[in-house]
Design an enzyme around this catalytic site. Structure first.
Site, PDB file in Angstrom:
ATOM      1  N   GLU A   1       0.848  -1.198   0.000  1.00 49.22           N
ATOM      2  CA  GLU A   1       0.000   0.000   0.000  1.00 49.22           C
ATOM      3  C   GLU A   1       0.883   1.248   0.000  1.00 49.22           C
ATOM      4  OE1 GLU A   1      -2.737  -0.279   3.261  1.00 49.22           O
ATOM      5  OE2 GLU A   1      -3.729  -2.041   2.377  1.00 49.22           O
ATOM      6  N   PRO A   2       0.287   2.409  -0.274  1.00 44.08           N
ATOM      7  CA  PRO A   2       1.098   3.627  -0.301  1.00 44.08           C
ATOM      8  C   PRO A   2       1.914   3.814   0.997  1.00 44.08           C
ATOM      9  CG  PRO A   2      -1.084   4.075  -1.200  1.00 44.08           C
ATOM     10  CD  PRO A   2      -1.106   2.661  -0.716  1.00 44.08           C
TER      11      PRO A   2
ATOM     12  N   SER B   1       7.451  -2.410   3.241  1.00 42.84           N
ATOM     13  CA  SER B   1       8.191  -3.462   3.963  1.00 42.84           C
ATOM     14  C   SER B   1       7.406  -3.988   5.158  1.00 42.84           C
ATOM     15  CB  SER B   1       9.535  -2.904   4.454  1.00 42.84           C
ATOM     16  OG  SER B   1      10.307  -2.489   3.350  1.00 42.84           O
TER      17      SER B   1
ATOM     18  N   TRP C   1       2.002  -0.155  -6.611  1.00 40.15           N
ATOM     19  CA  TRP C   1       3.123  -0.943  -7.142  1.00 40.15           C
ATOM     20  C   TRP C   1       2.676  -2.348  -7.512  1.00 40.15           C
ATOM     21  CZ3 TRP C   1       6.667   1.996  -8.731  1.00 40.15           C
ATOM     22  CH2 TRP C   1       7.164   3.058  -7.974  1.00 40.15           C
TER      23      TRP C   1
ATOM     24  N   ALA D   1       7.235 -17.057  -4.662  1.00 39.94           N
ATOM     25  CA  ALA D   1       7.693 -16.106  -5.684  1.00 39.94           C
ATOM     26  C   ALA D   1       9.172 -15.772  -5.494  1.00 39.94           C
ATOM     27  CB  ALA D   1       6.848 -14.844  -5.617  1.00 39.94           C
TER      28      ALA D   1
ATOM     29  N   GLU E   1       9.276  -7.798  -3.366  1.00 36.99           N
ATOM     30  CA  GLU E   1       9.242  -9.107  -2.680  1.00 36.99           C
ATOM     31  C   GLU E   1      10.228  -9.140  -1.516  1.00 36.99           C
ATOM     32  OE1 GLU E   1       7.628 -12.040  -3.962  1.00 36.99           O
ATOM     33  OE2 GLU E   1       6.937 -11.285  -5.897  1.00 36.99           O
TER      34      GLU E   1
ATOM     35  N   THR F   1      12.909  -6.123   0.393  1.00 38.69           N
ATOM     36  CA  THR F   1      14.113  -5.432  -0.080  1.00 38.69           C
ATOM     37  C   THR F   1      15.362  -6.211   0.357  1.00 38.69           C
ATOM     38  OG1 THR F   1      14.416  -4.113   1.913  1.00 38.69           O
ATOM     39  CG2 THR F   1      12.918  -3.210   0.242  1.00 38.69           C
ATOM     40  N   HIS F   2      16.495  -5.796  -0.220  1.00 35.48           N
ATOM     41  CA  HIS F   2      17.799  -6.364   0.130  1.00 35.48           C
ATOM     42  C   HIS F   2      18.022  -6.310   1.645  1.00 35.48           C
ATOM     43  CE1 HIS F   2      21.852  -7.504  -0.978  1.00 35.48           C
ATOM     44  NE2 HIS F   2      22.357  -6.486  -0.319  1.00 35.48           N
TER      45      HIS F   2
END
Ligand code: FAD
Length: 392
Positions: A140-141, A145, A169, A250, A371, A373-374
């Site tokens: 969502e906006p 994360s 996104w 995924a 999916e 972040t790093h």
């Protein structure tokens, strides 16, 4: 773009670890990418358009639900075949792989695992054949994360649910017929709802001006008092663990996909280094360029071994979420570094659309962020090894 001369590196004879079926599936996907993706992808990325004409082909190579049972239209393959298909597609383009990943792991997987038999029969065959394309609304906006903080919600209105909120996104959103949407009920518990295009109050505006994943359509999902039939709720799992279970599947595919992007950059740079003459020699004869190429093939080989082993663990039902996080994080980081080094080997030519490297590099900037972040995957490994939670 130049003709696709790709030759896959296999430095440690990993093919010996694959079954005949794995190799058949992979080679079919590889040939399809050479024939159908490589000749058109640069043009579509430049236009920032998803090439919808490839949807049938993706279905034919088993990219939509590779591991979903055949009774629902899936390919009924194992996890390593699934990974190899993702590797080959991402060798062509991360945006195309994103479409396949979303369809398989974020739309078909939850309907198969958390849905009832009626939902499986209604949606899975159409998604497997590509007749319908799906999307997955979690982010969502104000909650990326930290998806557990989501605001999208639904209320029980007696004979239906009323859905309100917004997702952003969302890959495939602008043209998807079906959305698996994660929203909170009145008690604050997260559930998955199947929302169909055409439901009143449901819109999917496209997100423009991306420099990354340009051949993949991204958009928002807006729910303004959308009446969702009660039978559209996924009944068999709720809570944050439900969407996270989809993300495991995924992310595992992404770990393989990133190897494909890295292989393409390495193979392009290796070929170029033998052909490009400077100071009277091929640039591949200079130690500095050899260092880059030697490190690339070392990192690709390590990633292949990591990911193949993860596939074996997944086939045995033993892979943990934290193990998947490690592979996703390592392999995408590996691929982005290889793309940057490969771009340098090509000098000025590396920035052009004549070669695939700059497109891969820009695509991987999304892959390293979506999916999980790093940094988030690093914290998952940190939590797993210490038992101490850095998110709280
Ligand atoms: C092209 C594209 C396609 C996408 N497709 C989908 C889709 O189909 N469906 C979907 O639901 N989502 C999708 N996403 C969303 C994606 O998953 C999110 O962008 C991602 O989870 C990060 O969220 P954010 O962008 O809000 O960044 P934020 O969460 O705001 O993070 C910003 C930075 O802060 C860091 N950070 C956050 N929390 C912590 C912490 N606790 N400790 C340390 N650092 C922290 C992050 O690592 C990051 O570097 C897509 C994104 C992109 C770019």
């Amino acid at each position: 773009m130049r003709p696709d001369l790709f030759e896959a590196p296999d430095y440690y004879n990993l093919d010996e670890l694959l079954t005949d079926e794995h190799k058949l599936v992979r080679d079919a996907a590889r040939e399809w990418v050479k024939r159908e993706i490589s000749p058109i992808i640069e043009d579509y990325a430049q236009k920032a358009e998803f090439p919808t004409q490839i949807i049938n082909g993706l279905a034919e190579i088993g990219a939509f639900g590779p591991y979903i049972p055949m009774e629902y239209g899936g390919a009924g393959l194992d996890q390593i075949s699934y990974g190899l298909i993702m590797q080959e597609i991402e060798r062509g383009d991360s945006g195309v792989r994103s479409t396949a990943s979303v369809q398989s792991s974020l739309v078909m997987y939850p309907i198969w695992k958390y849905g009832n038999e009626e939902q499986r029969q209604k949606y899975l065959p159409k998604l497997a054949s590509g007749e319908w394309i799906g999307c997955f609304g979690l982010t969502e906006p104000d909650h990326g994360s930290n998806p557990g903080g989501m605001m999208t919600n639904f209320k029980d209105m007696g004979d239906h649910y009323l859905l309100n909120g917004a997702k952003m996104w969302i890959s495939n959103a602008p043209f998807a017929q079906v959305a698996v949407v994660w929203a909170k009920n009145e008690e604050g518990r997260i559930h998955g709802l199947i929302v169909e295009r055409g439901m009143e109050g449901f819109t999917t505006p496209e997100t423009h001006n991306k420099w990354s994943l340009r051949a993949s359509a991204t958009g928002e999902l807006i729910f303004d008092n959308v009446k969702v039939p009660k039978e559209n709720v996924l009944p068999n799992k709720s809570g944050l663990g439900a969407p996270l279970g989809c993300l495991d599947s995924a992310r595992y595919g992404i770990a393989w996909g990133a190897i494909g992007a890295a292989m393409d950059c390495y193979d392009t740079a290796l070929r170029y280094s033998k052909e490009r003459m400077q100071f009277g020699k091929p640039i591949g004869q200079f130690q500095l360029q050899q260092k880059k190429l030697a490190e690339m093939i070392t990192e690709i080989t390590k990633a292949q071994l990591l990911t193949w082993r993860l596939g074996v663990l997944r086939n045995d039902g033993k892979a943990t979420s934290a193990q998947i996080s490690m592979a996703k994080r390592n392999n995408v980081d590996m691929a982005i570094n290889i793309a940057r080094e490969a771009r340098q080997i090509l000098g000025g030519m590396g920035i052009t659309g004549e070669y695939s490297i700059m497109r891969h590099m820009m695509n991987l900037e999304s892959v390293i962020t979506y999916e999980g972040t790093h940094d988030i995957h690093l914290l998952i490994t940190g939590l797993d090894v210490t038992g101490l939670n850095a998110f709280k």
